[in-house]
Design a protein around this motif. Structure first.
Motif, PDB file in Angstrom:
ATOM      1  N   ALA A   1       0.846  -1.220   0.156  1.00 37.51           N
ATOM      2  CA  ALA A   1       0.005  -0.119   0.048  1.00 37.51           C
ATOM      3  C   ALA A   1       0.901   1.249   0.094  1.00 37.51           C
ATOM      4  O   ALA A   1       1.548   1.721   0.968  1.00 37.51           O
ATOM      5  CB  ALA A   1      -0.689   0.045   1.406  1.00 37.51           C
ATOM      6  N   VAL A   2       0.751   1.693  -1.103  1.00 40.17           N
ATOM      7  CA  VAL A   2       1.846   3.230  -1.124  1.00 40.17           C
ATOM      8  C   VAL A   2       0.816   4.132  -0.985  1.00 40.17           C
ATOM      9  O   VAL A   2       0.054   4.354  -1.508  1.00 40.17           O
ATOM     10  CB  VAL A   2       2.216   3.506  -2.779  1.00 40.17           C
ATOM     11  CG1 VAL A   2       2.992   4.549  -2.879  1.00 40.17           C
ATOM     12  CG2 VAL A   2       3.048   1.966  -2.714  1.00 40.17           C
ATOM     13  N   ARG A   3       1.160   5.079  -0.105  1.00 37.98           N
ATOM     14  CA  ARG A   3       0.563   6.280   0.432  1.00 37.98           C
ATOM     15  C   ARG A   3       0.624   7.499  -0.757  1.00 37.98           C
ATOM     16  O   ARG A   3       1.608   7.509  -1.396  1.00 37.98           O
ATOM     17  CB  ARG A   3       1.018   7.016   1.772  1.00 37.98           C
ATOM     18  CG  ARG A   3       0.920   6.035   2.930  1.00 37.98           C
ATOM     19  CD  ARG A   3       1.433   6.400   4.048  1.00 37.98           C
ATOM     20  NE  ARG A   3       1.194   5.567   5.269  1.00 37.98           N
ATOM     21  CZ  ARG A   3       1.302   6.093   6.204  1.00 37.98           C
ATOM     22  NH1 ARG A   3       1.412   7.207   6.740  1.00 37.98           N
ATOM     23  NH2 ARG A   3       0.813   5.155   7.273  1.00 37.98           N
TER      24      ARG A   3
ATOM     25  N   GLY B   1       6.192  12.345  -4.105  1.00 34.51           N
ATOM     26  CA  GLY B   1       7.461  12.481  -3.950  1.00 34.51           C
ATOM     27  C   GLY B   1       8.155  11.884  -4.918  1.00 34.51           C
ATOM     28  O   GLY B   1       8.985  12.541  -5.527  1.00 34.51           O
ATOM     29  N   ILE B   2       7.386  10.764  -5.829  1.00 37.31           N
ATOM     30  CA  ILE B   2       8.074  10.168  -6.931  1.00 37.31           C
ATOM     31  C   ILE B   2       7.864  11.135  -8.026  1.00 37.31           C
ATOM     32  O   ILE B   2       9.031  11.358  -9.065  1.00 37.31           O
ATOM     33  CB  ILE B   2       7.703   8.707  -7.395  1.00 37.31           C
ATOM     34  CG1 ILE B   2       7.955   7.811  -6.301  1.00 37.31           C
ATOM     35  CG2 ILE B   2       8.001   8.454  -8.661  1.00 37.31           C
ATOM     36  CD1 ILE B   2       7.334   6.525  -6.358  1.00 37.31           C
ATOM     37  N   GLY B   3       6.947  11.868  -8.133  1.00 36.98           N
ATOM     38  CA  GLY B   3       6.515  12.857  -9.115  1.00 36.98           C
ATOM     39  C   GLY B   3       7.627  14.029  -8.951  1.00 36.98           C
ATOM     40  O   GLY B   3       8.064  14.731 -10.118  1.00 36.98           O
ATOM     41  N   ALA B   4       7.674  14.665  -7.976  1.00 37.30           N
ATOM     42  CA  ALA B   4       8.542  15.497  -7.578  1.00 37.30           C
ATOM     43  C   ALA B   4      10.056  15.484  -7.841  1.00 37.30           C
ATOM     44  O   ALA B   4      10.651  16.194  -8.676  1.00 37.30           O
ATOM     45  CB  ALA B   4       8.480  16.318  -6.098  1.00 37.30           C
ATOM     46  N   VAL B   5      10.610  13.980  -7.698  1.00 36.05           N
ATOM     47  CA  VAL B   5      11.828  13.580  -8.171  1.00 36.05           C
ATOM     48  C   VAL B   5      12.041  13.761  -9.661  1.00 36.05           C
ATOM     49  O   VAL B   5      12.823  14.170 -10.075  1.00 36.05           O
ATOM     50  CB  VAL B   5      12.157  12.386  -7.571  1.00 36.05           C
ATOM     51  CG1 VAL B   5      13.320  11.611  -8.216  1.00 36.05           C
ATOM     52  CG2 VAL B   5      12.323  12.587  -5.965  1.00 36.05           C
TER      53      VAL B   5
END
Length: 169
Positions: free
Chosen positions: A139-141, A147-151
């Motif tokens: 389960a990914v919050r 955060g992945i999108g920001a990176v």
């Protein structure tokens, strides 16, 4: 004697229920059958199929060199704007990984190499849990996805600026 006064001819009256617990049926309740545990081969079928698809894709990219023009379509963002997207260089990176050249893979698209490593870790965890018969339960919050999108956004901006030319493919 008339039928209305004859006690034998009178209809049976409903008796009031007795006080106290009502006895249940003399048989146990019917329950649905317990789920049959899947065999180890059946539990491993999906992770093995996913890995087969990934190996096939890496095999194809390893055999057909993306460094030679004409084999793959050009990134539309790069073609029309000249801006590198987060995926630009991903095929060259996969080609280098397929040939075991991690340094060249990092030079083509470092974010893709991190993605390949993350996939390898998650796939290994998935397979180990499938062997043990436990669910993956990942389960990914939403904060992690942000955060992945920001990176990816920072990576894209940095690789298009002069100081980030090391990240450009």
């Amino acid at each position: 004697m008339d039928a209305s006064t004859d006690p034998a001819a009178a209809p049976a009256r409903a008796q009031a229920p007795a006080a106290g617990p009502v006895p249940g049926p003399p048989y146990p309740p019917v329950l649905p059958p317990a789920p049959v545990p899947a065999s180890r081969i059946r539990r491993l079928a999906t992770p093995v199929a996913v890995m087969a698809a990934v190996v096939g894709a890496f095999g194809y990219v390893g055999a057909v060199d993306p460094n030679e023009p004409g084999h793959y379509p050009v990134c539309p963002l790069l073609r029309f704007t000249g801006i590198y997207c987060p995926g630009c260089g991903g095929l060259r990176s996969a080609h280098a990984v397929a040939h075991g050249d991690i340094a060249a893979a990092l030079g083509s698209n470092a974010l893709a190499v991190v993605g390949y490593a993350a996939f390898a870790v998650l796939w290994t965890l998935w397979t180990v849990r499938a062997v043990r018969g436990t669910r993956m339960g990942l389960a990914v919050r939403p904060a992690v996805w942000w955060g992945i999108g920001a990176v990816a956004l920072v990576f894209s901006v940095a690789r298009n600026l002069p100081f980030g030319s090391v990240l450009a493919p």
